[in-house]
Write an enzyme that holds these catalytic residues in place. Structure first.
Site, PDB file in Angstrom:
ATOM      1  CD  GLU A 171      63.357 100.511   7.335  1.00 33.37           C
ATOM      2  OE1 GLU A 171      63.154 100.218   6.131  1.00 33.37           O
ATOM      3  OE2 GLU A 171      62.605 100.153   8.252  1.00 33.37           O
ATOM      4  CD  GLU A 259      59.354 101.972   9.882  1.00 32.55           C
ATOM      5  OE1 GLU A 259      59.841 103.081   9.581  1.00 32.55           O
ATOM      6  OE2 GLU A 259      59.158 101.046   9.058  1.00 32.55           O
TER       7      GLU A 259
END
Ligand code: IDC
Length: 331
Positions: A171, A259
């Site tokens: 991320e 995720e």
């Protein structure tokens, strides 16, 4: 008499053939994966016959936080319990004894854990995602050299594993632009492709892997089997993020939810089951693969196991957290 001899000959040759087959299969590398290779066609992940594949799975917590779940029985159990067909190995780069922030001994222990993870996943018949879990180090270029070296090593080690996927930056955040991510991604992709021509590569997008619409306006060219990651936590992210995903899909960007959770983005807080159900409908409609965060008993609502559960495998329904039970119903 002649007939009996012919039968005997036939029987012996059959035995010989069986024995030979056994010998040759013993000679195939132990590492050979049995799962069919995946590729990307349009916005979708497909199998060798071109049929869409929607992988469903769970992610480990950080490999250095909870090493106990990298276990053969655990990986067989996630397949049984959550009907998982994939597991994600989260290798934190910076946080908590991360691969880049720790010392050489830590690095080699983590690499061994990944190797065990890949072997266990392969044996359990699971696809496995090797996740370079950047987080507090927001910009993937912070550890770019290490990433290139790491993925070069992984790709040369697992190029014959048709079940391995590479996730090159969990991320990106802290205002890291798509251009910066692209610069990083091209270097890592080049390193992987020098070894592994076809393995699927998952690329993180700006703003904690949410700005897939921005990535869609300028995707990476010149390579096949690339997908872009979309992460959501239903307690925080709703319709506006699905709109971004729709924009990206309309622009033909292949998405992969590597995720997600249904609590809030901090990994804690209450579960938003209603929004979670909306997300599931969306993922099903577009055949987007998804991986639930996280396989641990940590005291947080994003953990799939209850804090009281000490077992690293052999779980019963009562060992699952409310989130773990919710995911079970959806799988
Ligand atoms: C969280 C973990 C938590 C840990 C924290 C910091 O659940 O135990 O203390 O990271 O390392 C993400 C990240 C993922 C986060 C998760 C929940 O990829 O590492 O895990 N989350 O905050 N993005 C959005 C949410």
């Amino acid at each position: 008499m002649k007939k009996t001899l012919a039968w005997k000959l036939f029987f012996t040759s059959c035995l010989l053939l069986i024995a030979l087959k056994g010998m040759t299969s013993n000679c195939t590398p132990v590492h050979a994966a049995k799962l069919p290779a995946l590729k990307v066609e349009g916005t979708r992940l497909v199998n060798t016959k071109g049929r869409p594949v929607q992988l469903k799975g769970v992610s480990t917590h950080g490999l250095s936080w909870f090493p106990g779940y990298v276990d053969q029985k655990a990986f067989k159990d996630i397949k049984k319990i959550w009907k998982a067909d994939a597991v994600r190995l989260a290798l934190y780069t910076s946080d908590y004894n991360g691969y880049c922030s720790g010392d050489a001994a830590n690095r080699s222990a983590l690499e061994q854990r990944i190797d065990k993870g890949v072997q266990y996943a392969t044996k359990a018949g699971l696809y496995v995602i090797i996740d370079w879990h950047i987080l507090s180090d927001g910009n993937p270029r912070t550890y770019e050299k290490q990433a290139v070296r790491f993925f070069k090593k992984m790709a040369s080690r697992y190029k014959d594993h048709t079940n391995v996927l590479y996730e090159i930056c969990n991320e990106p955040n802290g205002g890291t632009s798509w251009n910066t991510i692209k610069t990083y991604a091209k270097k890592v992709i080049r390193a992987i492709r020098a070894q592994d021509k076809n393995g699927v590569i998952l690329i993180g997008t700006p703003q904690w892997s949410q700005d897939v619409d921005i990535a869609a306006s300028s995707p990476i060219k010149g390579y096949k089997n690339l997908m872009y990651t979309l992460h959501f936590y239903a307690g925080t992210h709703g319709a506006y993020l699905r709109d971004k995903a729709k924009t990206a899909l309309d622009k033909k960007l292949p998405l992969f939810v590597s995720e997600f959770g249904i609590c809030d983005a901090s990994g804690t807080g209450s579960l938003n089951k209603k929004e979670g159900a909306q997300w599931m409908r969306f993922l099903k409609k577009h055949k987007i693969s998804y991986i639930g965060w996280n396989l641990s008993n940590k005291q947080e609502s994003s953990a799939l196991l209850r804090p009281s559960c000490q077992k690293t495998s052999g779980w019963k329904k009562a060992d699952l957290s409310p989130w773990g039970k919710w995911l079970l119903k959806r799988s």
